[in-house]
Design an enzyme around this catalytic site. Structure first.
Site, PDB file in Angstrom:
ATOM      1  N   TYR A 135      -6.803 168.294   1.694  1.00 38.49           N
ATOM      2  CA  TYR A 135      -5.388 168.515   2.435  1.00 38.49           C
ATOM      3  C   TYR A 135      -4.765 169.407   3.304  1.00 38.49           C
ATOM      4  O   TYR A 135      -3.827 169.690   3.912  1.00 38.49           O
ATOM      5  CB  TYR A 135      -4.589 169.321   0.520  1.00 38.49           C
ATOM      6  CG  TYR A 135      -4.834 168.036  -0.187  1.00 38.49           C
ATOM      7  CD1 TYR A 135      -5.246 166.481  -0.421  1.00 38.49           C
ATOM      8  CD2 TYR A 135      -4.387 168.480  -1.930  1.00 38.49           C
ATOM      9  CE1 TYR A 135      -5.412 165.269  -1.344  1.00 38.49           C
ATOM     10  CE2 TYR A 135      -4.368 167.487  -2.228  1.00 38.49           C
ATOM     11  CZ  TYR A 135      -4.953 165.640  -2.268  1.00 38.49           C
ATOM     12  OH  TYR A 135      -4.779 165.518  -3.195  1.00 38.49           O
ATOM     13  N   LYS A 190     -18.183 165.785  -6.080  1.00 42.87           N
ATOM     14  CA  LYS A 190     -19.064 164.150  -5.608  1.00 42.87           C
ATOM     15  C   LYS A 190     -20.411 164.338  -5.192  1.00 42.87           C
ATOM     16  O   LYS A 190     -20.591 164.015  -3.907  1.00 42.87           O
ATOM     17  CB  LYS A 190     -17.373 162.848  -5.298  1.00 42.87           C
ATOM     18  CG  LYS A 190     -18.028 161.826  -5.026  1.00 42.87           C
ATOM     19  CD  LYS A 190     -17.852 160.605  -5.876  1.00 42.87           C
ATOM     20  CE  LYS A 190     -18.379 159.640  -5.734  1.00 42.87           C
ATOM     21  NZ  LYS A 190     -18.501 158.327  -6.464  1.00 42.87           N
ATOM     22  N   ASP A 222     -15.935 160.232 -11.081  1.00 48.33           N
ATOM     23  CA  ASP A 222     -15.612 158.792 -11.163  1.00 48.33           C
ATOM     24  C   ASP A 222     -15.641 158.834 -12.807  1.00 48.33           C
ATOM     25  O   ASP A 222     -15.063 158.796 -13.591  1.00 48.33           O
ATOM     26  CB  ASP A 222     -16.492 157.690 -10.017  1.00 48.33           C
ATOM     27  CG  ASP A 222     -17.674 157.998  -9.971  1.00 48.33           C
ATOM     28  OD1 ASP A 222     -18.438 159.176 -10.373  1.00 48.33           O
ATOM     29  OD2 ASP A 222     -18.634 157.034 -10.305  1.00 48.33           O
ATOM     30  N   ASP A 246      -6.022 167.802  -8.438  1.00 50.25           N
ATOM     31  CA  ASP A 246      -4.335 166.612  -8.462  1.00 50.25           C
ATOM     32  C   ASP A 246      -4.903 165.471  -9.181  1.00 50.25           C
ATOM     33  O   ASP A 246      -3.639 164.977  -9.904  1.00 50.25           O
ATOM     34  CB  ASP A 246      -4.255 166.032  -6.562  1.00 50.25           C
ATOM     35  CG  ASP A 246      -3.250 165.823  -6.650  1.00 50.25           C
ATOM     36  OD1 ASP A 246      -2.230 166.237  -7.522  1.00 50.25           O
ATOM     37  OD2 ASP A 246      -2.827 165.319  -5.603  1.00 50.25           O
ATOM     38  N   ASP A 250      -3.269 165.224 -13.081  1.00 51.43           N
ATOM     39  CA  ASP A 250      -2.034 163.971 -14.182  1.00 51.43           C
ATOM     40  C   ASP A 250      -2.994 163.382 -14.937  1.00 51.43           C
ATOM     41  O   ASP A 250      -1.577 162.803 -15.898  1.00 51.43           O
ATOM     42  CB  ASP A 250      -1.649 163.556 -12.840  1.00 51.43           C
ATOM     43  CG  ASP A 250      -0.204 163.739 -11.999  1.00 51.43           C
ATOM     44  OD1 ASP A 250      -0.173 165.127 -12.562  1.00 51.43           O
ATOM     45  OD2 ASP A 250       0.262 163.451 -11.163  1.00 51.43           O
TER      46      ASP A 250
END
Ligand code: NAD
Length: 355
Positions: A135, A190, A222, A246, A250
């Protein structure tokens, strides 16, 4: 103790007002000062994070934040949009650690889309790094591809990167959080594909040496997404980078089914923090007196625990919320037939009474 009160836009002032009542009921000596932020900051001072607001936030021991954003500000230039206030506060105050608990109160288990036995009693904490990763990494942009199979075509690109200091400090927050809970930490990355993740994992393993009591495991993002919906109760504390966090935070929030119940904290290296509900400014219901103030009240409880060192008072607020739910008192978003429907301020009344 000085607390900066930044209500913001939409339902922000309504829900923060109730959390302030709860704090005052606990201790009349809290010094609280309010300032405009977000769209309200832009409307009154021409900027979403006015200088006086930033000064107050810097001086305070903790910040209680409502929410920012409203459709009327959607066409402003990017740097003037309400959401820039949050990014500005995070970067100016060095708030690099985002703590988001996902707790499913047994009284609200019906609100989850998952089966009762999968989620009932769920209590996990996601620790998300907040100021680094793809980001913020440079270089980034949209350009004509200088090489590769699509040379000469337009392309978009971002850069994922983490410095050792950034990984170390978020790992410390995560291990310390785990020490206060069930002492189990899952680091999500990852590492099978990304160099940044391999480096992340190496540093987390190194920091673990300082916390031998905590059990540490690693999970690819994943798989973490799958496990969150398959067996979420297996998690205690999850630590991950900005982008994975992020998305996963959620998803974890939605396991509980009720966005009006979820608090969050963003901390700096000294546990100074900004506390806010996980939801937005809900302009669709602003001013109607029907918003659920419990996420903000529970954010104030997190503030008592993490920044003001008042764990006993935090537990009292959390117990008061539990008691109100047990009494069948509900705002519209969590209401079910047969239970007592109340307004935002009546919910505040009920929590203060339970205290
Ligand atoms: P939102 O979270 O504001 O609302 C989503 C839905 O949940 C709406 O139907 C809303 O009515 C409901 N809801 C949210 N909080 C509630 C509460 N406490 N009680 C009852 N119902 C509640 O998300 P959105 O609609 O996508 O965004 C609205 C605005 O909020 C946008 O301008 C967005 O940019 C902003 N936003 C701000 C923050 C923040 O301040 N941290 C976070 C997310 C979105």
């Amino acid at each position: 103790m000085k607390i900066a009160i930044l209500p913001g836009d939409g339902i922000g002032p309504e829900i923060v007002g109730q959390a302030v009542r709860v704090l005052k009921a606990l201790d009349e000596t809290f010094e609280m000062e309010s300032a405009d932020v977000g769209g309200a900051g832009y409307a009154a001072h021409g900027h979403p994070l006015p200088e006086a607001t930033l000064k107050l936030a810097k001086e305070a021991d903790a910040i209680l934040f409502g929410a920012v954003g409203d459709f009327q500000y959607d066409n402003l230039e990017r740097h003037l949009r309400p959401e820039q206030a949050i990014l500005g506060l995070r970067s100016n105050l060095g708030l690099f650690a985002n703590l988001r608990p996902a707790i499913l109160y047994p009284q609200l288990a019906g609100a989850s889309t998952l089966k009762f036995d999968i989620v009932s009693g769920l209590n996990l904490m996601i620790v998300r790094e907040l100021t680094g990763d793809i980001y913020f990494g440079q270089p980034r942009g949209i350009r004509t591809a200088p090489d590769g199979a699509f040379k000469g075509e337009r392309e978009g690109f971002d850069t994922m990167r983490y410095a050792e200091t950034e990984v170390r400090r978020i790992a410390h927050v995560a291990f310390q959080t785990a020490m206060k809970r069930e002492k189990c930490l899952t680091s999500v990355d990852k590492a099978n594909v990304l160099e940044t993740s391999q480096f992340w994992r190496e540093i987390v393993i190194d920091v673990h040496k300082e916390y031998p009591e905590v059990s540490l495991d690693h999970m690819y993002v994943d798989n973490a997404a799958m496990q969150l919906v398959r067996a979420p109760k297996k998690f205690d504390v999850v630590v991950t980078g900005n982008m994975f966090g992020d998305i996963l935070s959620d998803a974890a929030a939605m396991l509980t089914g009720s966005i009006g119940m979820l608090p969050s904290a963003s901390l700096d290296a000294n546990n100074k923090g900004l506390y806010e509900p996980s939801h937005g400014s809900a302009p669709d219901i602003a001013g109607k007196g029907i918003a659920n103030p419990l996420a903000t009240i529970l954010s104030a409880a997190m503030m008592l625990r993490y920044s003001l060192n008042r764990a006993e008072q935090a537990a009292r607020v959390e117990a008061a919320v539990q008691s109100v739910l047990e009494q069948g008192i509900r705002t519209a978003d969590i209401h079910e037939p047969g239970l007592k429907l109340v307004s935002t301020s009546e919910m505040g009344d009920a929590v203060v009474a339970a205290l």
